[in-house]
Write an enzyme that holds these catalytic residues in place. Sequence first.
Site, PDB file in Angstrom:
ATOM      1  N   ASN A  87      17.920  72.971 -21.129  1.00 31.34           N
ATOM      2  CA  ASN A  87      18.015  74.422 -21.221  1.00 31.34           C
ATOM      3  C   ASN A  87      16.843  75.053 -20.480  1.00 31.34           C
ATOM      4  O   ASN A  87      15.721  74.544 -20.540  1.00 31.34           O
ATOM      5  CB  ASN A  87      17.990  74.868 -22.690  1.00 31.34           C
ATOM      6  CG  ASN A  87      19.232  74.432 -23.443  1.00 31.34           C
ATOM      7  OD1 ASN A  87      20.315  74.368 -22.871  1.00 31.34           O
ATOM      8  ND2 ASN A  87      19.094  74.109 -24.724  1.00 31.34           N
ATOM      9  N   GLY A  93      19.101  79.309 -23.352  1.00 30.23           N
ATOM     10  CA  GLY A  93      18.999  78.766 -24.708  1.00 30.23           C
ATOM     11  C   GLY A  93      17.723  77.981 -24.965  1.00 30.23           C
ATOM     12  O   GLY A  93      17.620  77.266 -25.952  1.00 30.23           O
ATOM     13  N   GLN A  94      16.723  78.129 -24.074  1.00 31.67           N
ATOM     14  CA  GLN A  94      15.474  77.383 -24.275  1.00 31.67           C
ATOM     15  C   GLN A  94      14.603  78.090 -25.308  1.00 31.67           C
ATOM     16  O   GLN A  94      14.291  79.279 -25.158  1.00 31.67           O
ATOM     17  CB  GLN A  94      14.705  77.264 -22.945  1.00 31.67           C
ATOM     18  CG  GLN A  94      13.443  76.424 -23.082  1.00 31.67           C
ATOM     19  CD  GLN A  94      12.721  76.216 -21.758  1.00 31.67           C
ATOM     20  OE1 GLN A  94      13.071  76.814 -20.742  1.00 31.67           O
ATOM     21  NE2 GLN A  94      11.697  75.385 -21.787  1.00 31.67           N
ATOM     22  N   SER A  95      14.222  77.354 -26.354  1.00 32.90           N
ATOM     23  CA  SER A  95      13.393  77.955 -27.408  1.00 32.90           C
ATOM     24  C   SER A  95      11.988  77.357 -27.439  1.00 32.90           C
ATOM     25  O   SER A  95      11.086  77.951 -28.033  1.00 32.90           O
ATOM     26  CB  SER A  95      14.055  77.796 -28.777  1.00 32.90           C
ATOM     27  OG  SER A  95      14.211  76.432 -29.095  1.00 32.90           O
ATOM     28  N   HIS A 100      12.193  69.678 -21.836  1.00 31.85           N
ATOM     29  CA  HIS A 100      12.726  68.612 -22.688  1.00 31.85           C
ATOM     30  C   HIS A 100      14.188  68.397 -22.350  1.00 31.85           C
ATOM     31  O   HIS A 100      14.946  69.345 -22.155  1.00 31.85           O
ATOM     32  CB  HIS A 100      12.549  68.929 -24.177  1.00 31.85           C
ATOM     33  CG  HIS A 100      13.003  70.300 -24.566  1.00 31.85           C
ATOM     34  ND1 HIS A 100      12.256  71.436 -24.320  1.00 31.85           N
ATOM     35  CD2 HIS A 100      14.128  70.723 -25.186  1.00 31.85           C
ATOM     36  CE1 HIS A 100      12.904  72.489 -24.767  1.00 31.85           C
ATOM     37  NE2 HIS A 100      14.057  72.085 -25.302  1.00 31.85           N
ATOM     38  N   LEU A 101      14.541  67.124 -22.330  1.00 29.29           N
ATOM     39  CA  LEU A 101      15.926  66.732 -22.074  1.00 29.29           C
ATOM     40  C   LEU A 101      16.552  66.364 -23.413  1.00 29.29           C
ATOM     41  O   LEU A 101      16.053  65.483 -24.115  1.00 29.29           O
ATOM     42  CB  LEU A 101      15.923  65.523 -21.131  1.00 29.29           C
ATOM     43  CG  LEU A 101      17.284  64.961 -20.724  1.00 29.29           C
ATOM     44  CD1 LEU A 101      18.097  65.976 -19.933  1.00 29.29           C
ATOM     45  CD2 LEU A 101      17.101  63.680 -19.898  1.00 29.29           C
ATOM     46  N   HIS A 102      17.634  67.078 -23.762  1.00 24.08           N
ATOM     47  CA  HIS A 102      18.364  66.741 -24.990  1.00 24.08           C
ATOM     48  C   HIS A 102      19.320  65.584 -24.689  1.00 24.08           C
ATOM     49  O   HIS A 102      20.084  65.640 -23.708  1.00 24.08           O
ATOM     50  CB  HIS A 102      19.238  67.918 -25.451  1.00 24.08           C
ATOM     51  CG  HIS A 102      18.498  69.137 -25.909  1.00 24.08           C
ATOM     52  ND1 HIS A 102      18.329  69.454 -27.241  1.00 24.08           N
ATOM     53  CD2 HIS A 102      17.912  70.139 -25.218  1.00 24.08           C
ATOM     54  CE1 HIS A 102      17.678  70.602 -27.348  1.00 24.08           C
ATOM     55  NE2 HIS A 102      17.409  71.038 -26.136  1.00 24.08           N
TER      56      HIS A 102
HETATM   57  P1  AMP Z   1      15.713  74.231 -26.757  1.00 24.11           P
HETATM   58  O1  AMP Z   1      16.463  75.246 -27.543  1.00 24.11           O
HETATM   59  O2  AMP Z   1      16.481  73.628 -25.620  1.00 24.11           O
HETATM   60  O3  AMP Z   1      14.352  74.740 -26.325  1.00 24.11           O
HETATM   61  O4  AMP Z   1      15.470  73.016 -27.735  1.00 24.11           O
HETATM   62  C1  AMP Z   1      14.352  72.928 -28.563  1.00 24.11           C
HETATM   63  C2  AMP Z   1      14.684  71.897 -29.595  1.00 24.11           C
HETATM   64  O5  AMP Z   1      13.485  71.473 -30.184  1.00 24.11           O
HETATM   65  C3  AMP Z   1      15.588  72.404 -30.717  1.00 24.11           C
HETATM   66  O6  AMP Z   1      16.767  71.617 -30.769  1.00 24.11           O
HETATM   67  C4  AMP Z   1      14.722  72.228 -31.964  1.00 24.11           C
HETATM   68  O7  AMP Z   1      15.461  71.832 -33.084  1.00 24.11           O
HETATM   69  C5  AMP Z   1      13.733  71.178 -31.509  1.00 24.11           C
HETATM   70  N1  AMP Z   1      12.449  71.190 -32.187  1.00 24.11           N
HETATM   71  C6  AMP Z   1      11.638  72.255 -32.372  1.00 24.11           C
HETATM   72  N2  AMP Z   1      10.513  71.877 -33.008  1.00 24.11           N
HETATM   73  C7  AMP Z   1      10.610  70.542 -33.201  1.00 24.11           C
HETATM   74  C8  AMP Z   1       9.787  69.566 -33.820  1.00 24.11           C
HETATM   75  N3  AMP Z   1       8.596  69.896 -34.359  1.00 24.11           N
HETATM   76  N4  AMP Z   1      10.203  68.284 -33.867  1.00 24.11           N
HETATM   77  C9  AMP Z   1      11.411  67.944 -33.336  1.00 24.11           C
HETATM   78  N5  AMP Z   1      12.231  68.822 -32.735  1.00 24.11           N
HETATM   79  C10 AMP Z   1      11.854  70.103 -32.672  1.00 24.11           C
END
Ligand code: AMP
Length: 114
Positions: A87, A93-95, A100-102
């Site tokens: 993302n 949808g990047q939070s 990071h690669l899902h």
């Molecule tokens: P994105 O929305 O693509 O930025 O994905 C961020 C992901 O990081 C989300 O799926 C979250 O559930 C995950 N996430 C956030 N904080 C942590 C954490 N401390 N440990 C593991 N996963 C996390």
Amino acid sequence: MSECIFCKIVAKEVEAKIVHEDPLCVAFSDVKPQAPVHVLVVPRKHVASVNDLLPEDEPMVGHLVLVAQQIALQRGIAGNGYRLVLNCGPMGGQSVDHLHLHLLGGRSMGWPPG
Ligand code: AMP
């Protein structure tokens, strides 16, 4: 000290269920899994998003994909298939602002994603 949560996981300042580590990246289970297998593969180097990648990052990005491939094999989801997602930015949808690669698998993935 970095305020980035994924930098803190990489530095082992914050706990995570780490499933793979090597000189370039760390992979750990997503804290809020969206599938039976949901692993995040993150570079050790802080890169905020795909927008911030440099030409010199090309081998690192390829490495993230190959690590995800190996984890998929280990988890037994390679045969049925899985989804890799990067993302980028708010509308992507990047939070978390650390690349990071899902790796998502273990269930059927719809298209288009929600
Ligand atoms: P994105 O929305 O693509 O930025 O994905 C961020 C992901 O990081 C989300 O799926 C979250 O559930 C995950 N996430 C956030 N904080 C942590 C954490 N401390 N440990 C593991 N996963 C996390």
